[in-house]
Motif scaffolding. Structure first.
Motif, mmCIF file in Angstrom:
data_model
loop_
_atom_site.group_PDB
_atom_site.id
_atom_site.type_symbol
_atom_site.label_atom_id
_atom_site.label_comp_id
_atom_site.label_asym_id
_atom_site.label_seq_id
_atom_site.Cartn_x
_atom_site.Cartn_y
_atom_site.Cartn_z
ATOM 1 N N ASP A 39 0.890 -2.456 -17.272
ATOM 2 C CA ASP A 39 1.048 -2.850 -15.886
ATOM 3 C C ASP A 39 -0.315 -3.331 -15.393
ATOM 4 O OD1 ASP A 39 1.378 -3.083 -13.150
ATOM 5 O OD2 ASP A 39 2.477 -1.191 -12.949
ATOM 6 N N LEU A 40 -0.512 -4.638 -15.395
ATOM 7 C CA LEU A 40 -1.814 -5.204 -15.038
ATOM 8 C C LEU A 40 -2.188 -4.922 -13.583
ATOM 9 C CD1 LEU A 40 -1.617 -8.605 -16.942
ATOM 10 C CD2 LEU A 40 -2.661 -6.466 -17.680
ATOM 11 N N ALA A 41 -1.209 -4.890 -12.693
ATOM 12 C CA ALA A 41 -1.499 -4.574 -11.291
ATOM 13 C C ALA A 41 -1.994 -3.134 -11.173
ATOM 14 C CB ALA A 41 -0.262 -4.796 -10.427
ATOM 15 N N ALA A 42 -1.371 -2.215 -11.886
ATOM 16 C CA ALA A 42 -1.800 -0.812 -11.846
ATOM 17 C C ALA A 42 -3.183 -0.652 -12.472
ATOM 18 C CB ALA A 42 -0.785 0.080 -12.561
ATOM 19 N N GLN A 43 -3.433 -1.361 -13.588
ATOM 20 C CA GLN A 43 -4.757 -1.296 -14.215
ATOM 21 C C GLN A 43 -5.820 -1.831 -13.260
ATOM 22 O OE1 GLN A 43 -4.376 -3.389 -17.966
ATOM 23 N NE2 GLN A 43 -3.850 -1.506 -19.047
ATOM 24 N N SER A 44 -5.533 -2.923 -12.565
ATOM 25 C CA SER A 44 -6.485 -3.492 -11.607
ATOM 26 C C SER A 44 -6.763 -2.514 -10.474
ATOM 27 C CB SER A 44 -5.956 -4.815 -11.043
ATOM 28 O OG SER A 44 -5.834 -5.770 -12.074
ATOM 29 N N ALA A 45 -5.730 -1.847 -9.978
ATOM 30 C CA ALA A 45 -5.915 -0.852 -8.915
ATOM 31 C C ALA A 45 -6.777 0.306 -9.416
ATOM 32 C CB ALA A 45 -4.560 -0.346 -8.429
ATOM 33 N N ASP A 46 -6.561 0.740 -10.664
ATOM 34 C CA ASP A 46 -7.371 1.815 -11.237
ATOM 35 C C ASP A 46 -8.838 1.391 -11.363
ATOM 36 O OD1 ASP A 46 -5.160 3.460 -11.424
ATOM 37 O OD2 ASP A 46 -4.855 3.113 -13.573
ATOM 38 N N ILE A 47 -9.067 0.134 -11.770
ATOM 39 C CA ILE A 47 -10.434 -0.379 -11.887
ATOM 40 C C ILE A 47 -11.104 -0.366 -10.514
ATOM 41 C CG2 ILE A 47 -11.852 -2.422 -12.363
ATOM 42 C CD1 ILE A 47 -9.714 -3.166 -14.510
ATOM 43 N N ARG A 48 -10.420 -0.892 -9.520
ATOM 44 C CA ARG A 48 -10.992 -0.935 -8.168
ATOM 45 C C ARG A 48 -11.343 0.465 -7.673
ATOM 46 N NH1 ARG A 48 -7.183 -5.198 -7.640
ATOM 47 N NH2 ARG A 48 -8.295 -7.151 -7.263
ATOM 48 N N ARG A 49 -10.436 1.398 -7.857
ATOM 49 C CA ARG A 49 -10.662 2.773 -7.395
ATOM 50 C C ARG A 49 -11.847 3.407 -8.116
ATOM 51 N NH1 ARG A 49 -5.844 3.893 -6.844
ATOM 52 N NH2 ARG A 49 -5.318 4.113 -9.029
ATOM 53 N N HIS A 50 -11.894 3.258 -9.450
ATOM 54 C CA HIS A 50 -12.957 3.902 -10.224
ATOM 55 C C HIS A 50 -14.326 3.265 -9.962
ATOM 56 C CE1 HIS A 50 -14.484 6.538 -13.309
ATOM 57 N NE2 HIS A 50 -15.111 5.503 -13.856
ATOM 58 N N VAL A 51 -14.380 1.955 -9.924
ATOM 59 C CA VAL A 51 -15.652 1.270 -9.664
ATOM 60 C C VAL A 51 -16.137 1.576 -8.247
ATOM 61 C CG1 VAL A 51 -16.789 -0.986 -9.460
ATOM 62 C CG2 VAL A 51 -15.292 -0.511 -11.411
ATOM 63 N N THR A 52 -15.223 1.606 -7.284
ATOM 64 C CA THR A 52 -15.599 1.965 -5.910
ATOM 65 C C THR A 52 -16.188 3.365 -5.868
ATOM 66 O OG1 THR A 52 -13.936 0.514 -4.918
ATOM 67 C CG2 THR A 52 -14.725 2.342 -3.560
ATOM 68 N N ASP A 53 -15.500 4.328 -6.481
ATOM 69 C CA ASP A 53 -16.004 5.708 -6.499
ATOM 70 C C ASP A 53 -17.369 5.787 -7.178
ATOM 71 O OD1 ASP A 53 -13.682 6.521 -5.243
ATOM 72 O OD2 ASP A 53 -12.771 7.365 -7.052
ATOM 73 N N THR A 54 -17.510 5.101 -8.309
ATOM 74 C CA THR A 54 -18.767 5.133 -9.059
ATOM 75 C C THR A 54 -19.915 4.549 -8.233
ATOM 76 O OG1 THR A 54 -17.607 4.962 -11.172
ATOM 77 C CG2 THR A 54 -19.934 4.342 -11.160
ATOM 78 N N LEU A 55 -19.705 3.378 -7.652
ATOM 79 C CA LEU A 55 -20.766 2.734 -6.876
ATOM 80 C C LEU A 55 -21.121 3.520 -5.619
ATOM 81 C CD1 LEU A 55 -19.927 -1.058 -7.134
ATOM 82 C CD2 LEU A 55 -22.030 0.055 -7.864
ATOM 83 N N GLU A 56 -20.109 3.969 -4.892
ATOM 84 C CA GLU A 56 -20.398 4.687 -3.650
ATOM 85 C C GLU A 56 -21.095 6.010 -3.925
ATOM 86 O OE1 GLU A 56 -16.747 4.718 -1.359
ATOM 87 O OE2 GLU A 56 -17.056 2.632 -0.757
#
Length: 130
Positions: free
Chosen positions: A84-101
């Motif tokens: 599910d590419l949409a779900a993978q993209s959402a997971d990437i956004r969430r993880h990268v956001t958490d990591t950067l913040e």
């Protein structure tokens, strides 16, 4: 009453100075954050984008635009397929956001993801700690 700071105590935050992170550092943190997900890889090889191919052992490419305390992130990734590419993209956004913040204190304004390749079972190299 004025108190004198004890040895090793930090002065109040406004008096400690500033911390400046270069765009290159923020790019690397964003790319590493995406690479921590098991279904995300990067690209390798090629000249000027020709003959480049997916490699799950490579970090995705990241670029950033920092404006004050906010950052916009642009990622080029290879993703596992089928999935599910949409779900993978959402997971990437969430993880990268958490990591950067968490790591930088910057607020992530947006994350744009460009899927440059899809990898299938024979294409995958299993990641392991060394």
């Amino acid at each position: 009453m004025t108190t004198t700071p004890t040895r090793g105590a930090l002065p109040p935050a406004p008096h400690r100075g500033t911390l400046t992170l270069s765009e290159k550092v923020v790019q690397k943190i964003a790319a590493q954050g995406a690479a921590e997900l098991p279904f995300v890889g990067g690209l390798r090889g090629g000249v000027l984008g020709i003959a480049r191919h997916a490699d799950s052992g490579q970090r995705p490419r990241a670029s950033v635009e920092i404006s004050g305390r906010t950052v916009a992130v642009f990622l080029d990734v290879a993703l596992d397929f089928p999935a599910d590419l949409a779900a993978q993209s959402a997971d990437i956004r969430r993880h990268v956001t958490d990591t950067l913040e968490h790591t930088t204190g910057l607020q992530v304004r947006r994350i744009d993801i460009t899927v440059r390749a899809l990898t299938t079972e024979p294409d995958r190299r299993h990641r392991r700690l060394q």
